[in-house]
Scaffold this active site. Sequence first.
Site, short mmCIF file in Angstrom:
data_model
loop_
_atom_site.label_atom_id
_atom_site.label_comp_id
_atom_site.label_asym_id
_atom_site.label_seq_id
_atom_site.Cartn_x
_atom_site.Cartn_y
_atom_site.Cartn_z
CB SER A 52 -0.93 -0.04 1.22
OG SER A 52 -1.94 0.94 1.10
CG ASN A 53 -0.31 4.64 -1.42
OD1 ASN A 53 -0.96 5.47 -0.79
ND2 ASN A 53 -0.82 3.99 -2.45
#
Length: 210
Positions: free
Chosen positions: A21-22
């Site tokens: 993810s980020n």
Amino acid sequence: MKFLITAGPTREPIDPVRYISNRSSGKMGYAIAQAALDAGHEVVLISGPVTLPAPPRAQMIRVTTADEMYDAVHANIAGIDIAVLCAAVADFKPAAFASRKIKKREGIPVIELVPTRDILASLGALKAKNFLLAGFAAETDDLEKNAREKLEKKQCDVVIANDVSAPGLGFESDENVITIFLPDQSSQVLPRATKRGLANDLVKILCALQ
Ligand code: C5P
């Protein structure tokens, strides 16, 4: 007007407990959704996993992966006047999902990645496009060059760029500075302000362009 807004990150599962993810918090997208609602517009908010409360009166659609976000956007684009794709969609996802947790004792895994589908470009490529299409560009360098490239490649009407390398701005922050790039080569800087303040201005600017 009816807005469709994407916000937040996506999660691309590796195994039942791990994902890629980020750092997107969803704050900018949720601020735009709230600003549009407060200005009396309708909002479909398609959100990746974030900890923010749903804006009251938004039609919320919660998704996890880039593929789910792609499908949700295309299922809801009919009748939209302004699409603002603010989500930090993962660019890559694992080629395969391990149905059991990958064990440490099995050694360091090699995880093959494949690209996700680009939602913004897929909307730009729609032949019968009768909505205003705004994309975001979060850049650490060459802001203008990258934003203008995105505008052209993804066939957007507007690219809203922010510099995510500046301390205290952009990702996870409550403040931002944005530059709005238009296909006629003009641009407009909205100086440092809260994401909510910028969102109010942005909603007005987008409505005037539609
Ligand atoms: O190419 P880049 O990821 O920097 O482009 C950012 C813009 O494209 C944002 O508006 C983002 O929401 C959108 N995007 C998308 N689907 C992807 C990747 C990015 O809609 N798979």
